[in-house]
Scaffold this active site. Structure first.
Site, PDB file in Angstrom:
ATOM      1  N   HIS A 175       0.822  -1.205   0.091  1.00 40.57           N
ATOM      2  CA  HIS A 175      -0.020  -0.043   0.003  1.00 40.57           C
ATOM      3  C   HIS A 175       0.880   1.234  -0.106  1.00 40.57           C
ATOM      4  O   HIS A 175       0.364   2.392  -0.082  1.00 40.57           O
ATOM      5  CB  HIS A 175      -1.052  -0.073   0.836  1.00 40.57           C
ATOM      6  CG  HIS A 175      -0.441   0.338   2.540  1.00 40.57           C
ATOM      7  ND1 HIS A 175      -0.144  -0.780   3.424  1.00 40.57           N
ATOM      8  CD2 HIS A 175      -0.118   1.357   3.286  1.00 40.57           C
ATOM      9  CE1 HIS A 175       0.488  -0.469   4.592  1.00 40.57           C
ATOM     10  NE2 HIS A 175       0.358   1.079   4.442  1.00 40.57           N
TER      11      HIS A 175
ATOM     12  N   ASP B  82      -0.125  -7.687   1.387  1.00 39.38           N
ATOM     13  CA  ASP B  82       0.570  -6.510   1.386  1.00 39.38           C
ATOM     14  C   ASP B  82       1.911  -6.233   1.680  1.00 39.38           C
ATOM     15  O   ASP B  82       2.689  -5.691   2.738  1.00 39.38           O
ATOM     16  CB  ASP B  82      -0.331  -5.633   2.673  1.00 39.38           C
ATOM     17  CG  ASP B  82       0.162  -4.178   2.732  1.00 39.38           C
ATOM     18  OD1 ASP B  82       0.434  -3.605   1.685  1.00 39.38           O
ATOM     19  OD2 ASP B  82      -0.203  -3.549   3.797  1.00 39.38           O
TER      20      ASP B  82
ATOM     21  N   SER C  60       4.252   2.377   8.367  1.00 37.67           N
ATOM     22  CA  SER C  60       3.509   1.691   7.296  1.00 37.67           C
ATOM     23  C   SER C  60       4.990   1.266   6.409  1.00 37.67           C
ATOM     24  O   SER C  60       5.941   1.968   6.320  1.00 37.67           O
ATOM     25  CB  SER C  60       2.845   2.209   6.524  1.00 37.67           C
ATOM     26  OG  SER C  60       1.340   2.232   7.171  1.00 37.67           O
TER      27      SER C  60
END
Length: 575
Positions: free
Chosen positions: A135, A186, A285
């Site tokens: 992402h 992911d 992230s």
């Protein structure tokens, strides 16, 4: 159709080079034709502009990773924007593989209202490769608008990198099964335009199940938010120690949003406020969850603002994706595209590079007279995304590699003429460096663990009785991401010896995967077809070349063969 004739090369205007590699002449054969695609980094001025734009947005509190599409209000509990709350400062010396991912696109306008800026963490898994979250990458042009900063625990201030080093992104890979709605699969890999000279950290393989045992202590790293009440991310690297949780623990809180097998979760349940909560959050992230010196997870998602009572942080389970990640870490080829290429030498000594287009070897470039060489192997030994040559001249073995500014030759050692086979199948031992596997004069299979610098650790023997076998292979054929070994016996039976990432016992028991393998040449240079799986190329008695595309199955690793050209009987050495 392939073009193996020297006349075809001359028609392309590629001039032959006069040197023999082992003589270390002033003019050495360069890997790569001048007119083919070249790898180069983004100019530093452009990288610093990107970092400056990103740093300005970070100072304004815009710290998030790209929001996944398809999420509308009322949103699920998750958000793809984690941070470390309740952690402590970390020195870059204890996490030298941590890198910052800065993305900034001013859209070519004079105003700032339409500027697009994102920040994520990542892990250096090879000198030119970064593992991060899908992402953070999906839908963005990191080559045009991205910069990777390593070697510093501090965020940049303007164009001041605080002692760090910035490089660009050459290309990006997002897991093909990535689902932006449920945030499954992911994971992503960035290939850098230049190497970063820092220690790397290796992803967990599928066999390392003990890393995910409930209660195991793990450490998460990142520059994310340190408070649920402020959008500001940390100016210095942070870390937090958290326990790994059972899948059932996270499923009980998130329900179907937690996908067991593709995700793992860690940490104590959040306390509903900053105090008493230890959790990654916005800006973290893509960073690593580290367990016993391996990347067990990639920071993926959590609840909004990260401290909701009872919430857990969720990570991509790296071991589940090792079979797709690792081939993207070791995928160097001769012209820097996505298909493995071929070194081939004619019987008269003239050598050529042939570039794969996914269906055949085409567009050769002349390398000159390599008549003194009796063995050639293609391998990115130092993982700089330049494919090197290992070659043998007489009794001596040499490494021909890019040293950062030019191509250089290094003598590996002497005493190699007695080996019946010499291969560089990939990382056999699990340390991230390609290793040498061979059959010595006694018929014993030996592994020399590579150090990535032209030297080896002490050899490991793996049994005798191998003298009658023909060994080949480069990459993973069983689908688990670990490099394997293929062996053909005198009866034409093909056997697969799956790699185990175990120094003392590097290969599993053999599995019969084919019969009738009677060919005049067996060639393994990696993924020739461009599907992310290692292939095998063979030459039949008529001189035709065939690709056997890998299927990624441990019992039936190859699909139907594909014809890749004719007229190859005039060659006696392949890479």
């Amino acid at each position: 159709m392939a073009l193996p004739a020297a006349a075809a090369v001359l028609a392309l205007g590629a001039g032959a080079l006069a040197s023999v590699p082992a003589q270390a002449a002033d003019t050495v054969p360069l890997p790569g034709k001048q007119s083919t695609q070249k790898r180069s980094d983004i100019p530093q001025t452009e990288l610093l502009d990107t970092v400056k734009g990103s740093a300005a947005k970070l100072a304004e509190g815009e710290s998030g990773a790209p929001a996944p599409g398809g999420v509308t209000e009322p949103a699920p509990k998750r958000t793809a924007d984690p941070k470390i709350i309740g952690g402590s400062d970390a020195l870059i010396s204890e996490a030298p593989w941590m890198v910052q991912l800065h993305y900034y696109d001013d859209k070519g306008t004079s105003g700032t209202a339409d500027d697009e800026s994102y920040f994520c963490g990542g892990t250096l898994v090879a000198p030119a490769k970064v593992l991060t979250a899908a992402h953070c990458v999906d839908g963005l042009d990191w080559n045009k608008n991205g910069a990777v900063v390593g070697g510093t625990a501090k965020l940049p201030v303007g164009t001041d990198l605080n002692g760090g080093q910035a490089v660009g992104v050459w290309r990006q890979w997002v897991h093909p099964a990535y689902n932006e709605t449920e945030l499954s699969s992911d994971v992503a890999v960035l290939t850098l335009g230049a190497t970063l000279p820092f220690k790397t950290l290796q992803p967990a393989s599928g066999a390392e199940t003990a890393l995910y045992k409930e209660g195991t202590r793990a450490t998460v790293y990142g520059w994310g938010r340190t408070s649920s009440t402020s959008d500001a991310i940390s100016p210095t690297l942070r870390k937090a120690t958290v326990p790994v949780n059972a899948d059932s623990t996270c499923a009980s809180y998130y329900g179907s949003e937690f996908v067991a097998g593709k995700m793992t979760c860690a940490g104590e349940p959040a306390a509903g406020q900053d105090e008493g909560t230890v959790s990654p959050c916005n800006g973290d992230s893509g960073g690593p969850l580290v367990v016993n010196g391996r990347i067990a997870g990639v920071v993926s998602w959590g609840v909004r603002d990260c401290v909701a009572t009872g919430a857990y942080s969720v990570y991509s389970k790296v071991s589940s994706f090792f079979g797709q990640i690792n081939p993207r870490v070791d995928d160097a080829n001769l012209n820097f595209d996505t298909t493995a290429d071929l070194f081939a030498r004619q019987s008269g000594g003239e050598a050529f590079e042939y570039y794969s287009n996914g269906e055949a070897f085409t567009a050769p470039a002349a390398l000159g007279n390599w008549g003194a060489v009796n063995l050639v192997r293609q391998v990115d030994w130092d993982r700089d995304f330049y494919q090197d040559y290992i070659y043998r001249v007489g009794n001596d073995l040499y490494w021909f590699y890019f040293n950062g500014t030019d191509w250089a030759e290094k003598k590996i050692g002497t005493g190699w003429s007695s080996f019946k086979n010499i291969l560089f199948p990939g990382d056999i031992t699990g340390d991230g460096n390609p290793d040498l596997v061979g059959i010595d004069s006694t018929g014993t299979l030996v592994t020399y663990p590579g150090r990535g610098d032209g030297t080896f650790a002490a050899k490991v023997t793996a049994g005798s009785g191998w003298g009658s076998l023909k060994l080949f292979g480069k990459g993973d054929y069983s689908g688990d991401g670990i490099a394997d070994l293929l062996a053909r016996d005198a009866q034409g039976q093909l056997w697969l010896y799956a790699g185990r990432h175990n120094v003392a016992s590097p290969f599993a028991n053999k599995v019969l995967v084919g019969t009738g393998w009677h060919f005049s040449a067996y060639i393994a240079t990696g993924d020739n077809t461009g599907d992310g799986k290692a292939d095998i190329t063979v030459r039949d008695s008529a001189g035709a070349m065939w690709f056997y595309p890998s299927s990624g199955s441990a019992t039936k690793p190859f699909g139907p063969k594909l014809k890749a050209g004719t007229g190859w009987n005039g060659f006696n050495i392949f890479g």
